[in-house]
Motif scaffolding. Structure first.
Motif, PDB file in Angstrom:
ATOM      1  N   ARG B  44       0.835  -1.201   0.000  1.00  0.00           N
ATOM      2  CA  ARG B  44       0.000   0.000   0.000  1.00  0.00           C
ATOM      3  C   ARG B  44       0.864   1.242   0.000  1.00  0.00           C
ATOM      4  O   ARG B  44       2.014   1.221   0.457  1.00  0.00           O
ATOM      5  CB  ARG B  44      -0.893   0.026   1.246  1.00  0.00           C
ATOM      6  CG  ARG B  44      -1.910  -1.106   1.262  1.00  0.00           C
ATOM      7  CD  ARG B  44      -2.731  -1.099   2.534  1.00  0.00           C
ATOM      8  NE  ARG B  44      -3.566  -2.292   2.588  1.00  0.00           N
ATOM      9  CZ  ARG B  44      -4.779  -2.371   2.077  1.00  0.00           C
ATOM     10  NH1 ARG B  44      -5.319  -1.327   1.480  1.00  0.00           N
ATOM     11  NH2 ARG B  44      -5.471  -3.506   2.162  1.00  0.00           N
ATOM     12  N   GLY B  49      -2.721   4.739   2.544  1.00  0.00           N
ATOM     13  CA  GLY B  49      -3.294   3.412   2.723  1.00  0.00           C
ATOM     14  C   GLY B  49      -3.868   2.853   1.437  1.00  0.00           C
ATOM     15  O   GLY B  49      -4.436   1.759   1.427  1.00  0.00           O
ATOM     16  N   ASP B  50      -3.752   3.576   0.326  1.00  0.00           N
ATOM     17  CA  ASP B  50      -4.276   3.092  -0.953  1.00  0.00           C
ATOM     18  C   ASP B  50      -3.560   1.806  -1.349  1.00  0.00           C
ATOM     19  O   ASP B  50      -2.333   1.741  -1.337  1.00  0.00           O
ATOM     20  CB  ASP B  50      -4.065   4.127  -2.072  1.00  0.00           C
ATOM     21  CG  ASP B  50      -4.973   5.328  -1.938  1.00  0.00           C
ATOM     22  OD1 ASP B  50      -4.643   6.371  -2.531  1.00  0.00           O
ATOM     23  OD2 ASP B  50      -6.003   5.231  -1.243  1.00  0.00           O
ATOM     24  N   TRP B  51      -4.358   0.828  -1.745  1.00  0.00           N
ATOM     25  CA  TRP B  51      -3.809  -0.446  -2.188  1.00  0.00           C
ATOM     26  C   TRP B  51      -3.062  -0.258  -3.506  1.00  0.00           C
ATOM     27  O   TRP B  51      -3.541   0.428  -4.403  1.00  0.00           O
ATOM     28  CB  TRP B  51      -4.967  -1.426  -2.378  1.00  0.00           C
ATOM     29  CG  TRP B  51      -4.614  -2.757  -2.957  1.00  0.00           C
ATOM     30  CD1 TRP B  51      -4.088  -3.827  -2.297  1.00  0.00           C
ATOM     31  CD2 TRP B  51      -4.800  -3.194  -4.316  1.00  0.00           C
ATOM     32  NE1 TRP B  51      -3.927  -4.889  -3.161  1.00  0.00           N
ATOM     33  CE2 TRP B  51      -4.355  -4.531  -4.399  1.00  0.00           C
ATOM     34  CE3 TRP B  51      -5.291  -2.565  -5.468  1.00  0.00           C
ATOM     35  CZ2 TRP B  51      -4.390  -5.270  -5.585  1.00  0.00           C
ATOM     36  CZ3 TRP B  51      -5.336  -3.295  -6.653  1.00  0.00           C
ATOM     37  CH2 TRP B  51      -4.883  -4.638  -6.702  1.00  0.00           C
TER      38      TRP B  51
END
Lengths: 132, 329
Positions: B44, B49-51
């Motif tokens: 991430r 926290g973006d995948w």
């Protein structure tokens, strides 16, 4: 327990979750474009020979197109798969997912019976054969 | 006006998250890898926290995961008796290193040339990544499963924690044991920042801080509940801890005072780490989620936005959310 009357911090949006259809690592992302070593040997060389580069790229396009046409022509045909651990199975080919991670097949003949519908994990496949 | 912490929940894993690690700061930001019992470690973007992607290949629970400093490589340790090295940009598997038992921990040297592994076969192994076919160097000594192993002191030494209630320090060139710390109970976590001079160790309800050079105890703090993981802020003013009561605790490092505690996870917290810039910390839980928490609550950073009272109700092209609804597992 304190009763918290404070204002919660605002957020612009929630974190993006996984894409259900892909394993990610977007090849269009700036990091990928900058860091992924090209798989074309000629273009990796500091002085790329334009003619050599074009020949290699042409060869790659031909190979890729052949592979994709192969997958298309396999649809609904009986295919024999040779896999790791000395496994040989036969099934009717349905489709591949976009990353070629899984093959969807029907009537998979295994030593313990026929599986009506199944997914075959591509990384376990060594080779496959079918009659055109 | 007092602000209340809004944790950001990263979903995607389907089983407990047992380990997490941040990379260093790269030209593309910093990154976070999570190890999960579902066998699918994820990468991430560290500040949002973006995948980014999922490393596919392990056939069992992944117990340990790490990134090299520039986040170009990842390594994972799994219950399928292998450690794997991955290209962290393309997501491709580079190497599979077969072991004789469950692998629990992996760690790169600073130049990413060697990988240290440890697990249930009680051996530490050093792999030369430029020559992976060669047999790894093995260090024996622990009498139970190894839980965590780290390169130490500029990669000249190795620190390992095991179920035998010891932490052992080894000299890399001689492969000999240099020092042993013995505890009454099994150590739950060990953290050491490569440019730090403090080693953070947790066991029972205790969070202990050791001088990294002498391995002398500096101070220790008792938490309200058994602690599974703790992390010291890069500037050494705070530390955070999480454990079996599902809460995250924030303490002042100098006076050991408990400053804040946060509820949010629906299961025990297994791992917690500060980001390399100290602006946030990430926690991984039995509930299958990762959560990102702000160090300075209310500051504009990543996805968090500081909204001043006069901005509320003003014409604003950005859509703002307040307190995203908690979805119960």
């Amino acid at each position: 327990e304190r009763l918290n009357m404070a204002t919660p911090v605002s957020v612009l949006r929630l974190p993006k979750g996984p894409d259900p259809n892909s394993r990610g690592f977007d090849p269009r992302s700036p990091r990928f474009i900058a860091l992924c070593r090209t798989s074309i040997p000629a273009s990796a060389a500091s002085e790329a020979d334009a003619e050599q580069l074009q020949k290699e790229q042409h060869a790659r396009s031909v190979l890729r197109e052949t592979f994709l046409r192969c997958l298309l022509s396999m649809t609904n045909k009986k295919v024999q798969f040779r896999m790791h651990e000395n496994v040989k199975v036969e099934a009717t080919f349905g489709a591949s997912d976009i990353d070629v991670l899984n093959f969807q097949v029907s009537d998979l003949h295994t030593p313990i019976g026929v599986q009506k519908e199944a997914l075959i994990r591509c990384q376990d496949v060594i080779s496959f054969t079918f009659d055109v | 006006m007092a602000m209340r912490q809004t944790p950001l929940t990263c979903s995607g894993h389907t089983r407990p998250v047992v380990d997490l690690a941040f990379s260093g700061i790269t030209p593309y930001g910093y990154f976070l890898i999570s190890a999960c019992k579902d066998g699918k470690p994820m990468l991430r973007q560290g500040d949002t926290g973006d995948w980014i992607g999922t490393f596919l290949g392990h056939k069992g629970a992944v117990w340990g995961a790490t990134l090299n400093t520039d986040a170009t490589k990842a390594a994972t340790a799994a219950a399928d008796f292998t450690a794997k090295v991955w290209d962290a940009v393309s997501g491709d598997e580079i190497l599979t290193l077969a072991h004789k038992h469950i692998v629990k921990t992996v760690n790169f040297t600073q130049d990413s040339s060697c990988l240290l592994t440890g697990g249930n076969d009680k051996l530490l192994r050093i792999y030369d990544l430029s020559n992976p076919e060669a047999a790894p160097q093995e260090i024996a000594g622990h009498t139970s499963a190894i839980k965590k192993a780290l390169w130490y002191n500029n990669d000249k030494q190795i620190l390992s924690a095991a179920e035998d209630k010891t932490i052992r320090l080894w000299d890399r060139s001689s492969m000999q044991e240099v020092k042993t710390l013995t505890f009454d109970t099994s150590v739950s976590s060990m953290e050491y920042m490569t440019d730090g001079d403090i080693l953070v160790i947790t066991y029972g309800k205790t969070i202990a801080f050791y001088n990294a050079l002498s391995l002398d105890l500096i101070k220790s703090v008792e938490a309200p509940a058994p602690i599974n993981s703790a992390s010291l802020h890069p500037e050494k003013d705070f530390f955070v801890a999480g454990g079996d009561d599902f809460k995250l605790y924030k303490f002042d490092y100098s006076n050991k005072e408990e400053l804040e505690s946060y509820k949010g996870h629906f299961g025990p917290v297994h791992c917690v780490r500060f980001s390399p810039d100290g602006e946030l910390y990430a926690s991984g839980s039995e509930d299958g989620t990762l959560r990102l928490w702000q160090t300075a609550v209310g500051k504009t950073y990543g996805l968090w936005k500081c909204v001043l009272p006069e901005d509320l109700g003003a014409e604003n092209s950005e859509q703002l959310y307040t307190s995203p609804p908690e979805i119960k597992a």
